[in-house]
Enzyme design. Structure first.
Site, PDB file in Angstrom:
ATOM      1  N   LYS A 196       0.860  -1.178   0.000  1.00 27.98           N
ATOM      2  CA  LYS A 196       0.000   0.000   0.000  1.00 27.98           C
ATOM      3  C   LYS A 196       0.893   1.224   0.000  1.00 27.98           C
ATOM      4  CE  LYS A 196      -3.569   2.405   2.593  1.00 27.98           C
ATOM      5  NZ  LYS A 196      -4.577   2.296   3.654  1.00 27.98           N
ATOM      6  N   LYS A 223      -2.170  -1.536  -3.791  1.00 31.01           N
ATOM      7  CA  LYS A 223      -3.049  -0.373  -3.740  1.00 31.01           C
ATOM      8  C   LYS A 223      -2.229   0.897  -3.815  1.00 31.01           C
ATOM      9  CE  LYS A 223      -6.029   1.858  -0.385  1.00 31.01           C
ATOM     10  NZ  LYS A 223      -6.552   1.818   0.946  1.00 31.01           N
TER      11      LYS A 223
END
Ligand code: PBG
Length: 308
Positions: free
Chosen positions: A181, A234
């Protein structure tokens, strides 16, 4: 002929749909920076979950918006057995038992600082945060969550959660770890949706540097060793190289999160008539599959399914 030789397909089964849940009843409020996307009170979120399941969607990812009065530095409200998240898990599992209910595990919606962990002297405390996140994940499992999704990026949290689950007998509860992330500018609209923007600084001491590629492989390998069942990349579109790297390297399924800013960009361009919304949307979603993702977390899911 094109249909016969197509290498990648897209279907309703590929999606996990994020649901933003708020206190109250009969509330459906549009998120201003995410046109056509809504926060729902639990009664309507249940109806939404049913509708999505009937469309072929296999999973939802729950986020809750927490009143400012409940926020503190330790995220205590996240552990409330009667909290909005806990009630939502129970109610949705009861209404749609076959739908996979996944939950966000991080402190930011509950944090008075808008950070994913406990703050001390302007720093995020890794280990103290992991202890709370573990309790939070356990409380979700107790309510019947099928999968927890730690999105906080603290080190060691997957192992701590996995051990706690094993000890408590939640041996079937899955962990979908946000492994890669990035500290991204694409999360802006999401932070509007949950009123969770960091009150000071940024998230660069725990989220990844957008410049790094090798680090994503290390993060994913560690999470898998610690017990993650699914690893996530992400944001999505700007990180397809990472999705492909992980798909080539790891043996667990890969999820990709097409985040709020990606959704907002396309909506805005389409509103201006600069891009054809549906063509570009399907192109992006197909690209995630082509890059190697098995699961796409996307705000576009419902609309995409209606076109497939
Ligand atoms: C919080 C969290 C964020 C998102 C999912 N979980 C925001 C952040 O890290 O600041 C972003 C999702 C989106 O932008 O759609 N832990």
């Amino acid at each position: 002929m094109r249909d016969l030789v197509r290498e990648t397909t897209l279907s309703a089964h590929d999606f996990i749909v994020p649901l933003f849940i708020v206190e109250g009843s009969k509330i459906k409020s549009e998120i201003s920076s995410m046109p056509d996307y809504y926060r729902f009170s639990l009664d309507l979120a249940i109806a939404e979950a049913k509708r999505l399941y009937d469309l072929g969607v296999k999973g939802v990812l729950l986020f809750v918006k927490v009143d400012d009065s409940l926020k503190d530095n330790t995220g205590a409200a996240a552990l409330n057995t009667d909290g909005l998240m806990q009630r939502s898990i129970c109610a949705i599992k009861k209404a749609v038992p076959e739908l996979v209910v996944a939950t966000d595990v991080a402190l930011d919606p509950f944090s008075s600082y808008g950070h994913d962990g406990i703050v001390k002297d302007n720093k995020i405390l890794n280990d103290a945060t992991v202890a709370i996140l573990t309790k939070m994940a356990l409380s979700h499992a107790e309510c019947g969550a099928d999968m927890v999704a730690p999105s906080d990026m603290m080190d060691g949290r997957v192992l701590a959660i996995r051990q706690a689950f094993e000890k408590a007998g939640y041996v079937d509860t899955a962990i979908m770890s946000y492994s890669a992330k990035y500290a991204s500018g694409f999360y802006g609209p999401f932070r509007d949706a949950l009123d969770s923007a960091p009150g000071f600084g940024d998230k660069k001491t725990y989220q990844m540097d957008v410049a790094n590629r090798k680090e994503a492989r290390i993060e994913a390998a560690r999470d898998i060793e610690e017990g993650a069942d699914i690893v996530m990349v992400k944001p999505g579109m700007a990180y397809l190289d990472i999705v492909r790297d992980l798909a080539n390297e790891v043996q667990v399924p890969i999820a990709v999160y097409q985040v709020s800013g990606e959704y907002a960009m396309l909506k805005a361009a389409a509103e201006k008539g600069w891009l054809d919304h549906d063509t570009v949307m399907l192109e992006q979603l197909m690209a995630f599959k082509r890059a190697g993702a098995s699961i796409i977390v996307s705000y576009h899911a419902e609309h995409a399914i209606s076109l497939l």
